[in-house]
Design an enzyme around this catalytic site. Structure first.
Site, PDB file in Angstrom:
ATOM      1  N   ASP A   7     -49.030   9.805  -0.389  1.00 11.19           N
ATOM      2  CA  ASP A   7     -49.028  11.116   0.249  1.00 11.19           C
ATOM      3  C   ASP A   7     -50.294  11.171   1.103  1.00 11.19           C
ATOM      4  OD1 ASP A   7     -48.270  13.875   0.704  1.00 11.19           O
ATOM      5  OD2 ASP A   7     -49.854  14.428  -0.702  1.00 11.19           O
ATOM      6  N   ASP A   9     -52.061  14.560   2.644  1.00  8.79           N
ATOM      7  CA  ASP A   9     -52.953  15.714   2.490  1.00  8.79           C
ATOM      8  C   ASP A   9     -53.416  15.880   1.043  1.00  8.79           C
ATOM      9  OD1 ASP A   9     -52.621  16.356   5.220  1.00  8.79           O
ATOM     10  OD2 ASP A   9     -50.727  17.353   4.763  1.00  8.79           O
TER      11      ASP A   9
END
Length: 222
Positions: A7, A9
């Site tokens: 991922d 953020d």
């Protein structure tokens, strides 16, 4: 071969690039400050709580991009990278990515944030493969404000990953080990699909789930 999925953020960078892009537009006066900040903050709170409607949010985010010529957007994004993103990149995150690359793993960033915002960030992190929400573009490269396909969030990440792998004649089960690093409970569907889920800088909901499942917990930014 192994595959390492990340991922973006709050996982590889200690901020939310989508939210910060919106705040950047407010600071430079590109959008109405009060109205935009209010909507941006509301969507971010929904994301944190796991109640965000990804289609509604992407229509808002991509509609904002569509209001400006691509040349202007690209110039602003260069400024955004210099002022917001590059100062936030941590060596600990770069080192983790490099360890997987040096081991010969396939390294992929898979994020709910749209490709316009995230492609330069993936490049700055040294990651070639990016799966992200795809804005529709005109033949001239202008952003129309529409989303191609389904959002790359929640179970949509699993769908997009499987489609991306299938296009290369591969499957997730074909890798000896599959890693996924994420900070959010929104990514539990993909975390549950890999052999090695890693709760990375997890929020409270993911930390609790990871502890119950016996998943490792990694803190990159402490």
């Amino acid at each position: 071969m192994n595959i390492a999925l990340f991922d973006l953020d709050h996982t590889l960078i200690p901020l939310d690039s989508d939210y910060e892009w919106g705040q950047f537009l407010v600071r430079i006066g590109a959008v109405d400050g009060e109205a935009f900040s209010r909507r941006n903050a509301a969507f971010y709170a929904q994301y944190e709580a796991g109640t965000l409607d990804p289609v509604e949010y992407l229509e808002f985010a991509l509609g904002t991009l569509a209001a400006f010529p691509r040349r202007q957007l690209d110039a602003w994004h260069e400024q955004f990278m210099a002022e917001v993103i590059r100062p936030g990149i941590r060596q600990s995150a770069l080192d983790l990515v490099r360890r997987h690359q040096d081991a010969g793993d396939e390294v992929v960033i898979i994020t709910a944030t749209n490709r316009f915002v995230t492609a330069p960030i993936a490049a700055a992190l040294g990651v070639r493969h990016l799966i992200a929400a795809q804005p529709e573009e005109t033949p001239e490269g202008e952003i129309t404000g529409k989303l191609i396909g389904i959002p790359t969030s929640g179970s949509g990440k699993v769908v997009h990953l499987n489609d991306w792998l299938a296009a290369q004649g591969k499957s997730l089960s074909g890798f000896a080990r599959s890693y996924f690093y994420s900070d959010s409970q929104n990514d539990i569907p993909l975390l549950s699909a890999v052999t090695d889920p890693v709760a990375t800088n997890p929020n409270a909901l993911l930390r609790a789930h990871a502890s119950a499942q016996g998943w490792p917990i990694l803190s990159l930014f402490e």
